[in-house]
Design a protein around this motif. Structure first.
Motif, mmCIF file in Angstrom:
data_model
loop_
_atom_site.group_PDB
_atom_site.id
_atom_site.type_symbol
_atom_site.label_atom_id
_atom_site.label_comp_id
_atom_site.label_asym_id
_atom_site.label_seq_id
_atom_site.Cartn_x
_atom_site.Cartn_y
_atom_site.Cartn_z
ATOM 1 N N ILE A 220 52.939 175.929 75.397
ATOM 2 C CA ILE A 220 54.320 175.681 75.803
ATOM 3 C C ILE A 220 55.182 175.723 74.540
ATOM 4 C CG2 ILE A 220 55.908 174.084 76.917
ATOM 5 C CD1 ILE A 220 53.588 172.862 78.392
ATOM 6 N N PRO A 221 56.060 176.710 74.397
ATOM 7 C CA PRO A 221 56.901 176.760 73.190
ATOM 8 C C PRO A 221 57.691 175.469 73.017
ATOM 9 C CG PRO A 221 57.090 178.793 74.455
ATOM 10 C CD PRO A 221 56.334 177.825 75.314
ATOM 11 N N VAL A 222 57.994 175.150 71.772
ATOM 12 C CA VAL A 222 58.687 173.888 71.476
ATOM 13 C C VAL A 222 59.995 173.791 72.241
ATOM 14 C CG1 VAL A 222 59.759 172.542 69.635
ATOM 15 C CG2 VAL A 222 57.590 173.699 69.212
ATOM 16 N N ARG A 223 60.711 174.894 72.339
ATOM 17 C CA ARG A 223 62.020 174.851 72.999
ATOM 18 C C ARG A 223 61.895 174.635 74.504
ATOM 19 N NH1 ARG A 223 60.905 180.175 71.936
ATOM 20 N NH2 ARG A 223 61.075 181.660 73.685
ATOM 21 N N HIS A 224 60.689 174.889 75.076
ATOM 22 C CA HIS A 224 60.479 174.703 76.506
ATOM 23 C C HIS A 224 59.739 173.402 76.830
ATOM 24 C CE1 HIS A 224 60.796 179.345 77.059
ATOM 25 N NE2 HIS A 224 61.973 178.771 76.971
ATOM 26 N N GLN A 225 59.411 172.613 75.817
ATOM 27 C CA GLN A 225 58.653 171.381 76.056
ATOM 28 C C GLN A 225 59.590 170.284 76.576
ATOM 29 O OE1 GLN A 225 56.671 170.400 72.405
ATOM 30 N NE2 GLN A 225 55.431 172.268 72.380
ATOM 31 N N LEU A 226 59.145 169.611 77.625
ATOM 32 C CA LEU A 226 59.879 168.491 78.206
ATOM 33 C C LEU A 226 59.019 167.251 78.045
ATOM 34 C CD1 LEU A 226 62.403 167.590 79.746
ATOM 35 C CD2 LEU A 226 61.167 168.016 81.879
ATOM 36 N N TRP A 227 59.499 166.281 77.227
ATOM 37 C CA TRP A 227 58.689 165.137 76.803
ATOM 38 C C TRP A 227 59.129 163.866 77.525
ATOM 39 C CZ3 TRP A 227 54.534 165.206 73.494
ATOM 40 C CH2 TRP A 227 54.326 166.399 72.793
ATOM 41 N N GLU A 228 58.168 162.969 77.680
ATOM 42 C CA GLU A 228 58.422 161.614 78.141
ATOM 43 C C GLU A 228 57.597 160.670 77.274
ATOM 44 O OE1 GLU A 228 57.429 161.259 82.219
ATOM 45 O OE2 GLU A 228 58.911 162.736 82.921
ATOM 46 N N GLY A 229 58.191 159.550 76.895
ATOM 47 C CA GLY A 229 57.447 158.536 76.154
ATOM 48 C C GLY A 229 57.852 158.350 74.717
ATOM 49 N N TRP A 230 58.733 159.229 74.186
ATOM 50 C CA TRP A 230 59.184 159.026 72.810
ATOM 51 C C TRP A 230 60.084 157.788 72.752
ATOM 52 C CZ3 TRP A 230 56.898 161.358 68.958
ATOM 53 C CH2 TRP A 230 56.361 162.623 69.122
ATOM 54 N N PRO A 231 59.996 156.989 71.690
ATOM 55 C CA PRO A 231 60.882 155.815 71.558
ATOM 56 C C PRO A 231 62.345 156.255 71.477
ATOM 57 C CG PRO A 231 59.048 155.689 70.002
ATOM 58 C CD PRO A 231 59.025 157.065 70.585
ATOM 59 N N PRO A 232 63.262 155.370 71.859
ATOM 60 C CA PRO A 232 64.696 155.727 71.769
ATOM 61 C C PRO A 232 65.141 156.084 70.358
ATOM 62 C CG PRO A 232 64.382 153.753 73.117
ATOM 63 C CD PRO A 232 63.054 154.044 72.492
ATOM 64 N N SER A 233 64.455 155.526 69.356
ATOM 65 C CA SER A 233 64.859 155.795 67.973
ATOM 66 C C SER A 233 64.440 157.185 67.503
ATOM 67 C CB SER A 233 64.259 154.740 67.034
ATOM 68 O OG SER A 233 62.843 154.713 67.152
ATOM 69 N N ALA A 234 63.569 157.858 68.240
ATOM 70 C CA ALA A 234 63.096 159.186 67.837
ATOM 71 C C ALA A 234 64.097 160.231 68.316
ATOM 72 C CB ALA A 234 61.712 159.451 68.412
ATOM 73 N N THR A 235 65.167 160.372 67.562
ATOM 74 C CA THR A 235 66.262 161.264 67.962
ATOM 75 C C THR A 235 66.271 162.586 67.216
ATOM 76 O OG1 THR A 235 67.691 160.178 66.325
ATOM 77 C CG2 THR A 235 67.721 159.308 68.585
ATOM 78 N N ASP A 236 65.429 162.720 66.188
ATOM 79 C CA ASP A 236 65.468 163.915 65.350
ATOM 80 C C ASP A 236 64.035 164.397 65.146
ATOM 81 O OD1 ASP A 236 65.929 165.927 63.612
ATOM 82 O OD2 ASP A 236 66.885 164.728 62.062
ATOM 83 N N ASP A 237 63.798 165.705 65.377
ATOM 84 C CA ASP A 237 62.447 166.246 65.222
ATOM 85 C C ASP A 237 61.960 166.209 63.783
ATOM 86 O OD1 ASP A 237 62.386 166.666 67.864
ATOM 87 O OD2 ASP A 237 62.378 168.856 67.812
ATOM 88 N N SER A 238 62.865 166.080 62.817
ATOM 89 C CA SER A 238 62.443 166.001 61.412
ATOM 90 C C SER A 238 62.008 164.593 61.020
ATOM 91 C CB SER A 238 63.580 166.459 60.494
ATOM 92 O OG SER A 238 64.706 165.599 60.625
ATOM 93 N N MET A 239 62.129 163.640 61.920
ATOM 94 C CA MET A 239 61.771 162.244 61.631
ATOM 95 C C MET A 239 60.248 162.108 61.566
ATOM 96 S SD MET A 239 62.817 158.880 63.866
ATOM 97 C CE MET A 239 64.554 159.242 63.656
ATOM 98 N N THR A 240 59.779 161.269 60.634
ATOM 99 C CA THR A 240 58.349 161.018 60.535
ATOM 100 C C THR A 240 57.905 160.080 61.652
ATOM 101 O OG1 THR A 240 58.642 159.116 59.048
ATOM 102 C CG2 THR A 240 58.428 161.297 58.029
#
Length: 640
Positions: A220-240
């Protein structure tokens, strides 16, 4: 898997494959994890292995008839002469992770989950009531659950969560640094296929890296991925991961493919079209599809889909990269996005990517040869080549390149490439393959002087056989890779020694050159100073001679004029005398002294009684006026 299903009665082939994967494809261990242990030992006819399971066949009983051998059973019935071994307690090993600690627990399978928690309570100093024990492969597990009922393998990994306990206090910067050094386990569920992936990432990994790894697993290409479960603070893909607020040490996520209403309508229209087209076909071409576990409706649907699709690859494509782009797009359109990641580029570029990097980074090259006119193509692509286990294994260990052999021009072009890279024997082997033997899967290993074809896999195979042949090729490659790594390390060590020697030699040459240049500069400076000294001496000698010639003649002893006799002592202790007319100027005495090599600019002329510096007197006065008459002794002394 078919062997396992026959032994255990498991009907779902995917469940059998998952069980084998959990036990590292150990059939005996997989059967031991499924069949209840208390039923005794089952003797296998193959290699004398002892398999735990029912002492009698599924339909047999301990009667006289059980002694009759059966040729159709995978296991023969135990005859009375064979001793039934009593069940020994089965020990289970658990590695339990909590924050930065690991606790090893060994228990019999007759124990309960609660007993594991009590052991952890003593080790971790955490109350059982505050402890959540996670990582079970099955569904609902409570403290009273007996381990034996979970059918666990011998080695298991669990982790403890304590949501009601505060994390250990520390400064924000220290906690963040500690999190960066920790490993997070992400349990990622692929929504469409209901499959879980347990992935370990360091805290310094970014969310973008996680998504790219998931792309390798799910296609599934990154642009087509639909995620559930990330914390609210995870707003940027460059975040560790450490800064994203994930639950440590384990966090659950769900990923699916993002779809639009237009795509949903298009899929519905495609399904309707498939049904309409199938109704006009006789189905004779696909009667063998049931051998692969595919029902008629599914097979016809794929066949009609293939018929209405455009060619996999354009005929007489000038650029191989463009041809592979169309191949990948058409393959995804026909069989879905869960398929091997095909290398986009020429076959030479695929060789370069697979074989010519560092020995540790090299991979096998898998060449998939597609043929639309083969009856096996749709089954091979949909059921084997797109199987998740095959896709994952190819992604990790292979560079996969593809070509369409349907069109004669493309077929001839590949045979030419094959002859150039693999030789005429391999090209002739592929040339003689019949259409119904396609598709083909070539496994290529790069060697020092040539490329070796390890295996040619035809389309009439199964997922298990395909996986076994891939793994067999990987074993051969791994052995060769270890030799290449050893040779490369030795070569690098020799090159490092040579570089160090060359560097030392270069430094030595530079030091010698610098020393030689310094000597040359010193010699040049000495020569220059010598020249200056010579010039100065020549100049002084010329001055001395000119002064000597300009001196008035020395008066004779019998001269009637007043004569002054001067006796001059040099710094070396020598004396020289001369007579001067008393009317002569003092400058004449200075010139006389200079003519002897003692210029009055460098020496001073001193009188004795009284002591005085004669060079300070007026040189235009006569000797009589400066009282150097009738005689006087003078001393020459160098000026400071």
């Amino acid at each position: 898997p078919s062997y396992l299903t026959a032994c255990t009665g498991i009907e779902n082939i995917d469940e059998a494959i998952t069980l084998l994967e959990q036990n590292n494809w150990d059939l005996v261990a997989a059967i031991n994890g499924v069949i209840p242990q208390e039923n005794g030992i089952l003797q296998s006819e193959y290699g004398g292995e002892t398999l735990q399971g029912p002492a009698y066949g599924p339909t047999s009983h301990p009667t006289a008839s059980s002694s009759t051998p059966s040729s159709s059973s995978a296991f023969r019935h135990v005859v009375p002469s064979r001793q039934i071994v009593e069940r020994q307690p089965r020990m289970l090993d658990f590695r339990v992770e909590y924050r930065d600690r690991n606790v090893d627990v060994v228990l019999e399978d007759s124990c309960t989950v609660g007993e594991i928690k009590h052991i952890l309570e003593n080790e971790l100093q955490i109350p059982v009531s505050k402890m959540l024990l996670k990582g079970w492969k099955t569904g609902d597990v409570d403290d009273s659950t007996v381990l034996k009922t979970l059918h666990l393998p011998k080695n298991n990994s669990l982790y403890v969560l304590t949501p009601d306990l505060p994390p250990p206090s520390s400064s924000n910067s220290g906690a963040l640094q500690e999190s960066l050094n920790q490993n997070f386990m992400l349990i990622i569920t692929h929504r469409e296929v209901q499959r879980e992936y347990n992935l370990n990432f360091s805290g310094s990994s970014t969310i973008q890296e996680v998504k790219r790894n998931v792309y390798d697993l799910t296609s599934i290409p990154v642009r087509h991925q639909l995620w559930e479960g990330w914390p609210p603070s995870a707003t940027d893909d460059s975040m560790t991961l450490a800064a994203s607020g994930l639950t440590y040490p384990c966090h659950r996520l769900t990923v699916g493919r993002r779809s639009s209403p237009a795509q949903t309508r298009e899929q519905s229209e495609e399904q309707c079209t498939d049904v309409h087209m199938v109704s006009d076909s006789d189905g004779d071409d696909f009667e063998d599809a049931t051998e692969f576990g595919v029902d008629d409706g599914e097979m016809f649907g794929m066949a009609s889909s293939a018929l209405r699709k455009s060619p996999m690859m354009p005929e007489n494509a000038e650029n191989e990269g463009d041809a592979l782009l169309q191949f990948t797009a058409e393959f995804s359109s026909r069989y879905g996005d869960c398929h091997p990641v095909y290398f986009i580029g020429s076959l030479e570029a695929a060789f370069q990517e697979a074989f010519y990097g560092k020995a540790r980074d090299r991979k096998l090259l898998a060449i998939y040869l597609h043929h639309d006119e083969s009856v096996l193509t749709n089954v091979f692509c949909s059921q084997m080549l797109c199987a998740e286990s095959i896709v994952s294994y190819l992604s990790q260990n292979f560079i996969t390149w593809a070509w369409d052999m349907t069109k004669e021009a493309n077929r001839a072009r590949f045979l030419t490439m094959c002859t150039r890279h693999f030789g005429s024997v391999v090209a002739q082997t592929i040339r003689t393959q019949k259409t119904d033997q396609f598709p083909l899967f070539l496994i290529i290993m790069g060697k020092r002087s040539s490329n070796e074809v390890l295996n040619v896999i035809q389309g009439n195979t199964t997922v298990d056989e395909l996986m076994m042949r891939l793994m067999a090729a990987m074993e051969i490659f791994s052995a060769q890779q270890q030799e290449d790594i050893k040779d490369e390390d030795e070569r690098e060590a020799r090159e490092n020694v040579k570089r160090e020697q060359d560097e030392a030699y270069r430094i030595s040459l530079e030091a010698d050159r610098a020393k030689r240049e310094a000597q040359e500069r010193e010699q040049a400076e000495q020569f220059r100073l010598e020249q200056i000294r010579k010039e100065q001496e020549e100049e002084r000698e010329a001055i001395r001679l000119s002064l000597e010639q300009a001196l008035p003649p020395e008066p004779k002893k019998e001269s009637t004029e007043s004569v002054s006799k001067l006796r001059i002592r040099t710094p070396s202790g020598e004396f020289f005398e001369r007579r001067f007319l008393a009317s002569s100027k003092l400058q004449v005495v200075f010139d006389f002294v200079a003519s002897k090599g003692y210029p009055w600019g460098e020496f001073k002329l001193l009188g004795t009684f009284p002591r005085r510096d004669v060079t300070q007197l007026d040189p235009n006065k006569s000797l009589l006026e400066v009282k150097l008459y009738p005689q006087e002794t003078l001393f020459l002394e160098a000026k400071e």
